[in-house]
Each structure stands twice: as C-alpha cells, then as structure tokens.
Design a protein around this motif. Sequence first.
Motif, short mmCIF file in Angstrom:
data_model
loop_
_atom_site.label_atom_id
_atom_site.label_comp_id
_atom_site.label_asym_id
_atom_site.label_seq_id
_atom_site.Cartn_x
_atom_site.Cartn_y
_atom_site.Cartn_z
N GLY A 1 0.81 -1.21 0.00
CA GLY A 1 0.00 0.00 0.00
C GLY A 1 0.84 1.25 0.00
N ASP A 2 2.03 1.16 0.61
CA ASP A 2 2.84 2.37 0.70
C ASP A 2 3.60 2.63 -0.58
N SER A 3 3.96 1.55 -1.27
CA SER A 3 4.81 1.77 -2.44
C SER A 3 3.99 2.20 -3.66
N SER A 4 2.72 1.83 -3.68
CA SER A 4 1.92 2.23 -4.84
C SER A 4 0.86 3.21 -4.37
N HIS A 5 0.81 4.39 -5.02
CA HIS A 5 -0.12 5.42 -4.56
C HIS A 5 -1.55 5.08 -4.84
N THR A 6 -1.80 4.34 -5.91
CA THR A 6 -3.19 4.17 -6.34
C THR A 6 -3.80 2.86 -5.86
N LEU A 7 -3.00 2.01 -5.22
CA LEU A 7 -3.51 0.67 -4.90
C LEU A 7 -4.69 0.77 -3.93
N LYS A 8 -4.43 1.39 -2.77
CA LYS A 8 -5.49 1.44 -1.76
C LYS A 8 -6.71 2.21 -2.24
N PRO A 9 -6.54 3.38 -2.85
CA PRO A 9 -7.75 4.09 -3.31
C PRO A 9 -8.56 3.27 -4.31
N ARG A 10 -7.85 2.57 -5.22
CA ARG A 10 -8.59 1.78 -6.21
C ARG A 10 -9.40 0.68 -5.56
N LEU A 11 -8.72 -0.02 -4.63
CA LEU A 11 -9.41 -1.13 -3.97
C LEU A 11 -10.60 -0.61 -3.16
N THR A 12 -10.35 0.51 -2.44
CA THR A 12 -11.42 1.06 -1.61
C THR A 12 -12.61 1.47 -2.47
N ARG A 13 -12.29 2.10 -3.59
CA ARG A 13 -13.38 2.54 -4.46
C ARG A 13 -14.21 1.37 -4.95
N THR A 14 -13.51 0.29 -5.35
CA THR A 14 -14.23 -0.89 -5.85
C THR A 14 -15.14 -1.46 -4.77
N CYS A 15 -14.55 -1.63 -3.56
CA CYS A 15 -15.35 -2.23 -2.49
C CYS A 15 -16.53 -1.35 -2.12
N LEU A 16 -16.27 -0.06 -2.07
CA LEU A 16 -17.36 0.85 -1.68
C LEU A 16 -18.48 0.84 -2.70
N LYS A 17 -18.07 0.82 -3.97
CA LYS A 17 -19.06 0.81 -5.04
C LYS A 17 -19.97 -0.41 -4.92
N HIS A 18 -19.33 -1.55 -4.63
CA HIS A 18 -20.13 -2.76 -4.53
C HIS A 18 -20.98 -2.77 -3.27
N PHE A 19 -20.46 -2.14 -2.22
CA PHE A 19 -21.20 -2.10 -0.96
C PHE A 19 -22.47 -1.25 -1.12
N LEU A 20 -22.32 -0.11 -1.81
CA LEU A 20 -23.43 0.82 -1.88
C LEU A 20 -24.42 0.51 -2.99
N ASP A 21 -24.16 -0.53 -3.74
CA ASP A 21 -25.06 -0.85 -4.84
C ASP A 21 -26.12 -1.84 -4.36
N PRO A 22 -27.35 -1.39 -4.23
CA PRO A 22 -28.36 -2.31 -3.70
C PRO A 22 -28.73 -3.40 -4.70
N ALA A 23 -28.42 -3.19 -5.97
CA ALA A 23 -28.76 -4.21 -6.97
C ALA A 23 -27.88 -5.44 -6.85
N LYS A 24 -26.73 -5.25 -6.22
CA LYS A 24 -25.81 -6.38 -6.13
C LYS A 24 -26.32 -7.35 -5.07
N PRO A 25 -26.01 -8.64 -5.25
CA PRO A 25 -26.47 -9.63 -4.26
C PRO A 25 -25.79 -9.41 -2.92
N LEU A 26 -26.45 -9.94 -1.91
CA LEU A 26 -26.00 -9.69 -0.53
C LEU A 26 -24.62 -10.26 -0.22
N PRO A 27 -24.28 -11.45 -0.75
CA PRO A 27 -22.91 -11.90 -0.47
C PRO A 27 -21.84 -10.91 -0.96
N THR A 28 -22.17 -10.17 -2.05
CA THR A 28 -21.22 -9.13 -2.51
C THR A 28 -21.07 -8.07 -1.45
N HIS A 29 -22.20 -7.70 -0.83
CA HIS A 29 -22.12 -6.71 0.22
C HIS A 29 -21.27 -7.21 1.37
N TYR A 30 -21.48 -8.46 1.71
CA TYR A 30 -20.67 -9.07 2.76
C TYR A 30 -19.19 -8.93 2.44
#
Lengths: 473, 143
Positions: free
Chosen positions: A321-350
């Motif tokens: 995470g420290d050596s690459s500037h975009t790694l953590k933001p990219r991962l966070t964005r992906t996870c957040l997007k999937h979390f906030l999408d109600p159309a996605k199935p619940l295991p995805t939210h998990y």
Amino acid sequence: MSLWNGDTIKDVSESVGVVNLNEDVAKNLAMDVEYRIHQVLQEALKFMHHARRTTLGTQDISNALRVLDVEPLYGYESARPLRFGEASLGQAQPIFYVEDDEVDFEKLINAPLPKVPRDVTFTGHWLAIEGVQPAIPQNPTPSEAARLSETTPKGASCNTTLSIASTLNPTTNETVTIKPLVKHVLSKELQLYFERISTSITDESTSDAIRNAALASLRKDPGLHQLLPYFVQFISEKTTHGLRSLFTLTQMMSLTHALLENDSFFIEPYVSSLIPPILTCLIGKHLGSSSSSDPHSQTPAHYALRDLSASLLKLVCKRFGDSSHTLKPRLTRTCLKHFLDPAKPLPTHYGSIIGLAAIGGREAVRVLILPNTNLYEKVIRPEIEDEGARKSEAEMCLSALVGVIKQLEEEEGEGGRRGEEGKGKMASRRSCRAPVPKRSKRSLSESWENWSVRKCGSSGERRWLKRLLKLGG
Amino acid sequence: MTDSEVYFTLLRVSAAQTLRSAGITAAKPSVVDAFTDLLARYLTLLGTTTRNFAESGGRTQAELIDARMAMEHVGLLRPINIFNDPGDDDTEAVDALVEWFRGPQAADLRRVAGHAEKEGQVGKSDEWLGATKKLSEKRNTTA
C-alpha cells in the motif's frame, strides 16, 4: 647439416672485400655463425618465456644481446613492419632486400602526431533489469541479440508450459493463445515443477497432505522466481474459469497466499495482476455452485472463501500500500461501489464490507461504513423481516457489519481507556462525523439487540453496542 | 606495447628535428629509426646512471648532484678533471654545457622545433605538449 649456407658467407665476404674464400673456411664460418645465432635465440626465448608470451619479439633479441655483452642492434624498436622486396639476379635466384625509401624530414616532422592510446579501464553497466534489457550502448541491439541467440530454443519452452496450463482445464475448450513476447528459457526442472504443483493443487482427488506440501514448497523454496509470471497467469486463468468450483477458488487463494509469503519473490510488479482474482473471490456475485455447500450448515462455504480473500487483501495492502499510490484508493473505491449498490447480491455486500475493513482498517470503517449504516439498514431490514430465501445472507451481512464496527469500537475503546474517560468520550464523539438520526438508529439498535442476543448471547456485548450508538449521536 | 610505439614515434619527431637542424634534409626511415633508437638508449643511460648515483648516496629520489655526476660519467660534461680537490669549485664543464645551450646550434634546434625565442609566443611544441598533458589527464581520470 648446418642451416647457414656457405654461399651466404661468400656473399658477405665479397661485400666486405675478401674475394677469394676457401670452401672449408666458409663452412667453418657458417657453423660458427649458426652457433652464435642459436645462442642469441636461446637467450631471447628465455626472455620470451619469462614474459609469458609465445611470440618472440625484437625486444627479446635486444635483451639477449645485452645479456651476452654484444653491441646492441639499433633501429629495430619501431613496430613498423619490415617490407622485403624481391629482386632477381638474373639467374632465377631472387634476392630479397629491405624496402627502404628515403623520406623527407619535413614530412616526418610535420606529420600528425600519433594518437595517445587509452588506458585500460572497466566500468559496470546494467545487463538486464527485471528481465528487460535496457537499450544502452553497451548492450547489444535486438538484431545483434537475435543473431547471437540462434542456438538457444526460442519460444518453445514457454509454449510447452502454457500448453500444459491449458490441458489442465478440461471443462473449457478455449485455446490458450500463446504469445511469447519474451524469449523465455525455462529449465526442464522448472517446467516439471510447475506442472506437478499446478496439477496437485487443482486436483480434488489428491490428498490434503500433498496439497499442503505443494503450498509449503511454494512458500519456502527460493529460486522459483522464473515461474512467477506463469503462476500468476495460472491463478487468474483458473479464477476466471473456475467460478463454479469453490474448491478451485479456495485453492487459488491459498496459492496466492503462498506466493505472497515467499520471501525470495520480487512480487511487486505482479501485484496488479494478482488483485483481480482476489477481488473476484471477495466480491464475486455467485461463487461456487448452489450444490457445493452443505445446505444444513449455518454458514455456506463461500463466506469462508470471502474471509480468506479479505485477509489476503489486507496482507497485500499492508505490504504494497505504501509503495503504490493508487492501490489502496482503487481497492477502496471498488469495495465501496459494490457495498453501496443495492442491486448487487448480498454476499457481494458481505465481501465488500469485510474488504473495506481489511483495506483501510479503522479509518475506512469510520469514514465509509458508519455513515452509510442507516442507508444500509433500509436494504437488509426487509430481508431479515421478510423471512425470505435471502434471510441467511442478510444475517451474514449484518454480522459482518457488527464485526467491523466491533473492530472500530475496540480500538476506540482503548483510546478512551488510556486517557480520561470523559475526554475519551468527547474525542470519539467528535471523531464520528456523520451523526446517525436517532430514529433509524433506535430501529437499528432494536434489530441489533435481537441479533446481539442471538449471536453474542452476552449482555456485555449489548451494553457496548448501546454505548457505541450513543457515542455516535 | 602500444605505449612504447607512441613514445618511439614521438621521439622520432625530435630525432628528425635534430637531424634537420644539423642540415640533413632526407634519409632512409631505417636510418632515422636507428638514430631514434640511439637517442632513446642515451636518455635511458643518463637516467639509469643518475639513479645508480642516487642509490649509492643512499637516496631513492635523484637530486641535481646525481644528474650532474651522471652527465660527467657519461661524458656529457667536458672537460672533467678527476684530480681536482673536492672543495675546488671548477664549473668549467657546466659552463661549457650552458654555453652550448645558449649557442647557435641549440638556437637552430629550437627554430626547427618551432619553439619561438620570444617568451610571449607559444610554439608548436608547447601547444602539442599542453594537448598531450590534457589527453593523459583525461585518460587517467576517465575510469
């Protein structure tokens, strides 16, 4: 017989002025001349041997003459080759003479001065960095390199490993496109190793012990770095094609873990290729077939897989995470997007919930999850109350939420205990930025109370949950 | 061996200049080479004799006195009187040598070599010497 001719002696005597020379005298003189030449040559050879050379030079002869107390011969120092011209005496007997034309001094003086030769030096330069040969002047150009490496097998070895990888996938009939971009020469040993390991890991019939042995070998063995790209490709291929089989996915995650654990790998360039399979196993919509899990078990198996993926993600973020500037933001964005999408199935939210907690720890939970809890409540509440097919999934999500917030509370509680209690509370109160509306919070706490009773079973848990919600207010 | 070739070629230029100043305009290259060889051996002889005198005096660094004794030994400084008292300040030989350097023969040598008599002008040999120095410095420092 002597090599030195009596006729030569006669010629020399004639040039000196002695015209009549007896045959015997000439013969004796020839023998003597030969003896002297032998003497000089012997000494000169000694000099040559001592100088570790195999070529006899004029310097050796000069030194030999010096040693034998003979007057030196002048003028043979220069490296200009002696050119011998031929002249015939008319008797078909050629006479050789040294070609020596007169030269003007002006030309000699005004001639350009010789170039001073460079001293012997040596420097270092990069031959190849991470398998890529930089295009610096000291390295051969690609055309030269192609000419030099005509004897080494071109793309044959990497072709065989890729074809082996394709034969391990009997279900899909896709042809693996073999594009050898880099001429890669793998030893037979390494090819065999790759084949064995990949078959033993993905084969369901092999025993656990063998699989563990394979993973342990990957985890510990040095010298496997040549196989690293092949393993990475193997993982991503198996993950994309094996979404139906939980076993395959779990094995791929274990394989990734083993690769990450190995100290001797320089895995940083491959991190971006490893992330997609991990994310797939974390927030994939439908992992494993419906019959793969035991219908009587409380927690289906794919949740374990998601947990494993989340822990892998945590490991990756911690290391890279420290050596690459975009790694953590990219991962966070992906996870957040999937979390906030109600159309996605619940295991995805998990998956996304535990993923966010794994990537960002306390801060991510506080900033990203807590403010969205009341929104999320709207999603899972009807599922839980509905008693529908997705109830268990919703329960899992809820427990995940509880788990991550618990993690937050543990760390915040420590902060409160360290300082004064009031100050700790104030600090944590101020840190919770978005105040959750009381009504929804109460409803959430009600459902959470139900859950805490069912899940945790202890009153202590309930108390801290209530306290936490008060803190957020 | 390439080093010694360079030195020989450079020395040949000086030898040719010496011969030219003496009045000889052309010669066979083997003759010039022989002369250059003679010159090289003579200079080496002076050097080794100087070093021998220095070592006899228990020194590793040669001094001016060693050079003078070597020149006497070789016969460069004439006349030498071996029966002199050591305290006697007889500088006749050295004076003769200095006179020769100031004389017409040496002046002609300098003219042929391109070394101007006036101090302000830089002759051809000086330019070249400076360039060679720079080259050798570059050679030694590029490592």
